[in-house]
Design an enzyme around this catalytic site. Structure first.
Site, PDB file in Angstrom:
ATOM      1  N   THR A 182       0.820  -1.207   0.000  1.00  0.00           N
ATOM      2  CA  THR A 182       0.000   0.000   0.000  1.00  0.00           C
ATOM      3  C   THR A 182       0.854   1.258   0.000  1.00  0.00           C
ATOM      4  OG1 THR A 182      -1.517   1.265   1.397  1.00  0.00           O
ATOM      5  CG2 THR A 182      -0.103  -0.284   2.531  1.00  0.00           C
ATOM      6  N   ASP A 183       0.298   2.350  -0.517  1.00  0.00           N
ATOM      7  CA  ASP A 183       1.011   3.633  -0.435  1.00  0.00           C
ATOM      8  C   ASP A 183       1.083   4.159   1.002  1.00  0.00           C
ATOM      9  OD1 ASP A 183      -1.680   4.320  -0.136  1.00  0.00           O
ATOM     10  OD2 ASP A 183      -1.696   5.808  -1.755  1.00  0.00           O
ATOM     11  N   GLU A 184       0.284   3.567   1.915  1.00  0.00           N
ATOM     12  CA  GLU A 184       0.264   4.085   3.293  1.00  0.00           C
ATOM     13  C   GLU A 184       1.589   3.847   4.019  1.00  0.00           C
ATOM     14  OE1 GLU A 184      -3.235   3.370   5.609  1.00  0.00           O
ATOM     15  OE2 GLU A 184      -4.549   3.565   3.886  1.00  0.00           O
TER      16      GLU A 184
ATOM     17  N   TYR B 165      -2.063  -0.468  10.970  1.00  0.00           N
ATOM     18  CA  TYR B 165      -2.185  -1.149   9.659  1.00  0.00           C
ATOM     19  C   TYR B 165      -0.949  -0.880   8.804  1.00  0.00           C
ATOM     20  CZ  TYR B 165      -3.354  -1.591   4.703  1.00  0.00           C
ATOM     21  OH  TYR B 165      -3.309  -1.881   3.357  1.00  0.00           O
TER      22      TYR B 165
ATOM     23  N   LYS C 267       2.159  -3.340   7.286  1.00  0.00           N
ATOM     24  CA  LYS C 267       2.429  -3.497   5.843  1.00  0.00           C
ATOM     25  C   LYS C 267       3.876  -3.087   5.546  1.00  0.00           C
ATOM     26  CE  LYS C 267      -0.025  -4.556   2.946  1.00  0.00           C
ATOM     27  NZ  LYS C 267      -0.362  -5.895   2.388  1.00  0.00           N
TER      28      LYS C 267
ATOM     29  N   ARG D 181      -7.353  11.289  -0.987  1.00  0.00           N
ATOM     30  CA  ARG D 181      -6.952   9.942  -1.381  1.00  0.00           C
ATOM     31  C   ARG D 181      -6.796   9.926  -2.904  1.00  0.00           C
ATOM     32  NH1 ARG D 181      -5.964  10.147   3.170  1.00  0.00           N
ATOM     33  NH2 ARG D 181      -6.477   8.726   4.878  1.00  0.00           N
TER      34      ARG D 181
HETATM   35  P1  NAD Z   1      -9.762  -7.286   1.875  1.00  0.00           P
HETATM   36  O1  NAD Z   1      -9.788  -6.969   3.326  1.00  0.00           O
HETATM   37  O2  NAD Z   1     -10.969  -7.024   1.046  1.00  0.00           O
HETATM   38  O3  NAD Z   1      -9.369  -8.830   1.651  1.00  0.00           O
HETATM   39  C1  NAD Z   1      -8.333  -9.442   2.358  1.00  0.00           C
HETATM   40  C2  NAD Z   1      -8.427 -10.943   2.136  1.00  0.00           C
HETATM   41  O4  NAD Z   1      -7.348 -11.580   2.829  1.00  0.00           O
HETATM   42  C3  NAD Z   1      -9.731 -11.561   2.663  1.00  0.00           C
HETATM   43  O5  NAD Z   1     -10.271 -12.464   1.724  1.00  0.00           O
HETATM   44  C4  NAD Z   1      -9.288 -12.288   3.925  1.00  0.00           C
HETATM   45  O6  NAD Z   1     -10.097 -13.410   4.230  1.00  0.00           O
HETATM   46  C5  NAD Z   1      -7.864 -12.683   3.572  1.00  0.00           C
HETATM   47  N1  NAD Z   1      -7.012 -12.880   4.752  1.00  0.00           N
HETATM   48  C6  NAD Z   1      -6.779 -12.008   5.766  1.00  0.00           C
HETATM   49  N2  NAD Z   1      -5.956 -12.548   6.665  1.00  0.00           N
HETATM   50  C7  NAD Z   1      -5.651 -13.799   6.213  1.00  0.00           C
HETATM   51  C8  NAD Z   1      -4.844 -14.845   6.708  1.00  0.00           C
HETATM   52  N3  NAD Z   1      -4.183 -14.734   7.880  1.00  0.00           N
HETATM   53  N4  NAD Z   1      -4.733 -15.985   5.981  1.00  0.00           N
HETATM   54  C9  NAD Z   1      -5.411 -16.118   4.797  1.00  0.00           C
HETATM   55  N5  NAD Z   1      -6.202 -15.157   4.295  1.00  0.00           N
HETATM   56  C10 NAD Z   1      -6.319 -14.010   4.987  1.00  0.00           C
HETATM   57  O7  NAD Z   1      -8.498  -6.517   1.306  1.00  0.00           O
HETATM   58  P2  NAD Z   1      -8.230  -5.807  -0.112  1.00  0.00           P
HETATM   59  O8  NAD Z   1      -8.737  -4.416  -0.055  1.00  0.00           O
HETATM   60  O9  NAD Z   1      -8.649  -6.710  -1.184  1.00  0.00           O
HETATM   61  O10 NAD Z   1      -6.628  -5.715  -0.069  1.00  0.00           O
HETATM   62  C11 NAD Z   1      -5.821  -6.766  -0.594  1.00  0.00           C
HETATM   63  C12 NAD Z   1      -4.368  -6.375  -0.502  1.00  0.00           C
HETATM   64  O11 NAD Z   1      -4.148  -5.140  -1.204  1.00  0.00           O
HETATM   65  C13 NAD Z   1      -3.868  -6.130   0.920  1.00  0.00           C
HETATM   66  O12 NAD Z   1      -2.552  -6.634   1.019  1.00  0.00           O
HETATM   67  C14 NAD Z   1      -3.870  -4.618   1.059  1.00  0.00           C
HETATM   68  O13 NAD Z   1      -2.918  -4.199   2.008  1.00  0.00           O
HETATM   69  C15 NAD Z   1      -3.506  -4.199  -0.346  1.00  0.00           C
HETATM   70  N6  NAD Z   1      -3.965  -2.864  -0.766  1.00  0.00           N
HETATM   71  C16 NAD Z   1      -5.289  -2.533  -0.667  1.00  0.00           C
HETATM   72  C17 NAD Z   1      -5.715  -1.287  -1.152  1.00  0.00           C
HETATM   73  C18 NAD Z   1      -7.170  -0.871  -1.088  1.00  0.00           C
HETATM   74  O14 NAD Z   1      -7.483   0.282  -1.420  1.00  0.00           O
HETATM   75  N7  NAD Z   1      -8.105  -1.731  -0.703  1.00  0.00           N
HETATM   76  C19 NAD Z   1      -4.779  -0.407  -1.722  1.00  0.00           C
HETATM   77  C20 NAD Z   1      -3.434  -0.790  -1.788  1.00  0.00           C
HETATM   78  C21 NAD Z   1      -3.048  -2.029  -1.322  1.00  0.00           C
HETATM   79  O1  DAU Z   2      -4.154   3.916   0.312  1.00  0.00           O
HETATM   80  C1  DAU Z   2      -4.349   2.533   0.239  1.00  0.00           C
HETATM   81  C2  DAU Z   2      -5.211   2.079   1.404  1.00  0.00           C
HETATM   82  O2  DAU Z   2      -6.519   2.549   1.132  1.00  0.00           O
HETATM   83  C3  DAU Z   2      -5.198   0.570   1.609  1.00  0.00           C
HETATM   84  O3  DAU Z   2      -3.905   0.162   1.947  1.00  0.00           O
HETATM   85  C4  DAU Z   2      -6.177   0.181   2.716  1.00  0.00           C
HETATM   86  O4  DAU Z   2      -6.227  -1.222   2.857  1.00  0.00           O
HETATM   87  C5  DAU Z   2      -7.554   0.701   2.348  1.00  0.00           C
HETATM   88  O5  DAU Z   2      -8.474   0.421   3.374  1.00  0.00           O
HETATM   89  C6  DAU Z   2      -7.488   2.213   2.112  1.00  0.00           C
HETATM   90  O6  DAU Z   2      -7.204   2.910   3.345  1.00  0.00           O
HETATM   91  P1  DAU Z   2      -7.961   4.271   3.745  1.00  0.00           P
HETATM   92  O7  DAU Z   2      -7.892   4.421   5.198  1.00  0.00           O
HETATM   93  O8  DAU Z   2      -7.506   5.398   2.895  1.00  0.00           O
HETATM   94  O9  DAU Z   2      -9.463   3.869   3.251  1.00  0.00           O
HETATM   95  P2  DAU Z   2     -10.906   4.038   3.915  1.00  0.00           P
HETATM   96  O10 DAU Z   2     -11.868   3.556   2.881  1.00  0.00           O
HETATM   97  O11 DAU Z   2     -10.998   3.451   5.267  1.00  0.00           O
HETATM   98  O12 DAU Z   2     -11.048   5.611   4.059  1.00  0.00           O
HETATM   99  C7  DAU Z   2     -10.854   6.492   2.949  1.00  0.00           C
HETATM  100  C8  DAU Z   2     -10.944   7.914   3.465  1.00  0.00           C
HETATM  101  O13 DAU Z   2     -12.292   8.194   3.868  1.00  0.00           O
HETATM  102  C9  DAU Z   2     -10.087   8.160   4.696  1.00  0.00           C
HETATM  103  O14 DAU Z   2      -9.568   9.484   4.620  1.00  0.00           O
HETATM  104  C10 DAU Z   2     -11.063   8.051   5.862  1.00  0.00           C
HETATM  105  C11 DAU Z   2     -12.360   8.556   5.261  1.00  0.00           C
HETATM  106  N1  DAU Z   2     -13.613   7.944   5.787  1.00  0.00           N
HETATM  107  C12 DAU Z   2     -13.681   6.581   5.883  1.00  0.00           C
HETATM  108  C13 DAU Z   2     -14.860   5.979   6.295  1.00  0.00           C
HETATM  109  C14 DAU Z   2     -14.955   4.483   6.437  1.00  0.00           C
HETATM  110  C15 DAU Z   2     -14.707   8.764   6.049  1.00  0.00           C
HETATM  111  O15 DAU Z   2     -14.662   9.999   5.928  1.00  0.00           O
HETATM  112  N2  DAU Z   2     -15.881   8.157   6.448  1.00  0.00           N
HETATM  113  C16 DAU Z   2     -16.001   6.803   6.580  1.00  0.00           C
HETATM  114  O16 DAU Z   2     -17.102   6.321   6.927  1.00  0.00           O
END
Ligand code: NAD
Ligand code: DAU
Length: 335
Positions: free
Chosen positions: A124-126, A151, A155, A215
């Site tokens: 992640t970019d975080e 989190y 990562k 974001r």
């Molecule tokens: P998600 O939470 O939707 O899915 C995560 C999956 O991993 C689930 O199916 C869960 O059951 C599985 N999992 C969790 N812990 C596990 C374990 N111990 N063993 C086996 N399976 C396990 O997440 P996502 O949003 O699809 O993110 C996927 C990947 O991408 C993550 O590594 C996250 O850090 C990265 N990422 C997400 C975003 C985003 O915006 N969602 C952005 C950048 C990177």
């Molecule tokens: O940047 C990549 C990341 O993006 C991933 O690594 C994470 O797994 C993914 O969850 C996401 O993280 P964020 O914290 O940016 O996403 P989230 O959807 O939780 O929140 C996006 C923005 O919106 C953040 O600034 C918080 C805000 N927010 C979130 C929720 C759930 C609100 O204002 N209201 C809300 O109800």
């Protein structure tokens, strides 16, 4: 190619698997997923007969070792992913993100002594922390790590393990750090699906703080096309940043959702802000574009958001059973 996808029942992983099955008939996919609250068999229903789904934990060395030994490549998505959950209870994040990645790396290292195994680690970019709101700068692969939350720190720890296993043991890994994804099958705890499903269930959308936080949004299809490009053409040991120039502040995204759903622009609540809330993320993906020739296809955010709203309207059977529990948890946290 025998491809192992960890976390393939989650939002991004399942999208990756569905696209792989549709577009790459030469690839045999095995998914390893422990089906936490965020994992869903339904997200893989379309491709059920074409893949193997193993329900198991990535920290289980015996299971992981056997699956990796039977694979040519591993794409490692599995993680705990929600920042608000990490703030409430960080332990599962250390378990899955740090110990889980360590377990995958050890399995790849051992399997690599007898055959080639390619690993791509999803991050992640975080890990880079945040940028100031008015700063024109963006994250690059040489930006120092400076994670803010439980989190992002787990990562970051996982990324550093991957880099060390490349250098110390010659593991054939690449890494990618992507910005915020949106699209179908994203869990209703996350910002965009939470607001859409709040409107659809008669709840008021919730904005943390003032909504000035920025974001850098990318459609999940574009994230995964970049992952394929890196898996196929990336240089071993390299980190690639994935982003599609999609910077928007949360208030603007909230107002766009409300407009597309025929609600008035102020029809939402300001709620208590997230602790340590990162201000702004922004990705410079120039090396991915110039060196690997990747281009995002779904850069019209309003169209992508409209499609996503339509998907949530049509798929209440998937997210409906999750919604009440998520909102009860948020109410307890006053978010
Ligand atoms: P998600 O939470 O939707 O899915 C995560 C999956 O991993 C689930 O199916 C869960 O059951 C599985 N999992 C969790 N812990 C596990 C374990 N111990 N063993 C086996 N399976 C396990 O997440 P996502 O949003 O699809 O993110 C996927 C990947 O991408 C993550 O590594 C996250 O850090 C990265 N990422 C997400 C975003 C985003 O915006 N969602 C952005 C950048 C990177
Ligand atoms: O940047 C990549 C990341 O993006 C991933 O690594 C994470 O797994 C993914 O969850 C996401 O993280 P964020 O914290 O940016 O996403 P989230 O959807 O939780 O929140 C996006 C923005 O919106 C953040 O600034 C918080 C805000 N927010 C979130 C929720 C759930 C609100 O204002 N209201 C809300 O109800």
């Amino acid at each position: 190619m025998r491809l192992l996808v960890t976390g393939g029942a989650g939002f991004i992983g399942a999208n990756f698997v569905r696209n792989a099955v549709r577009e790459r008939p030469d690839v045999r996919v095995t998914v390893l997923d422990s089906l936490t609250y965020a994992g869903s068999r339904e997200a893989l229903a379309d491709v059920d007969s074409a893949i193997r789904l193993v329900e198991g934990d990535i920290t289980d060395g015996a299971v992981v070792g056997k699956l990796v030994a039977d694979s040519d490549a591993v794409v490692h998505f599995a993680a705990e992913t929600h920042v608000d959950n990490a703030l409430a209870d960080p332990e599962p994040f250390v378990h899955s993100n740090v110990l889980g990645t360590f377990t995958i790396l050890e399995a790849v290292r051992h399997a690599s002594s007898s055959k080639a195994v390619r690993l791509h680690h999803i991050s992640t970019d975080e890990v880079y922390g945040d940028l100031a709101l008015g700063d024109p700068g963006r994250f690059t692969e040489s930006t120092p790590y400076n994670p803010s939350s439980p989190y992002s720190s787990t990562k970051a720890a996982a990324d550093l393990l991957v880099r060390a296993w490349v250098r110390s043991y010659g593991v054939a890994a690449t890494l990618s750090n992507c910005s915020n994804n949106y699209g179908p099958f994203q869990h209703v705890e996350k910002f965009i699906p939470r607001q859409i499903t709040n409107v659809l269930t008669g709840r008021r959308p919730k904005l943390y703080g003032t909504g000035a936080n920025v974001r850098d949004w990318i459609h999940v299809d574009d994230h995964n096309s970049a992952v394929w490009r890196i898996l196929s053409h990336g240089a071993i040991g390299r980190t690639y940043l994935i982003g599609a120039d999609g910077e928007r502040d949360n208030l603007s995204v909230m107002r766009m959702i409300l407009r597309l759903m025929d609600r008035s622009p102020d029809d939402f609540d300001h709620v208590v802000d997230r602790a340590g809330h990162d201000l702004r993320y922004a990705i410079d993906a120039t090396p991915l574009r110039d060196e690997l020739g990747w281009q995002p296809a779904r850069t019209d955010f309003e169209t992508g958001l409209r499609d996503t709203i339509a998907w949530y309207r049509e798929n209440q059977s998937w997210w409906g059973p999750l919604k009440d529990a998520v909102e009860t948890t948020y109410e307890e946290r006053r978010q």
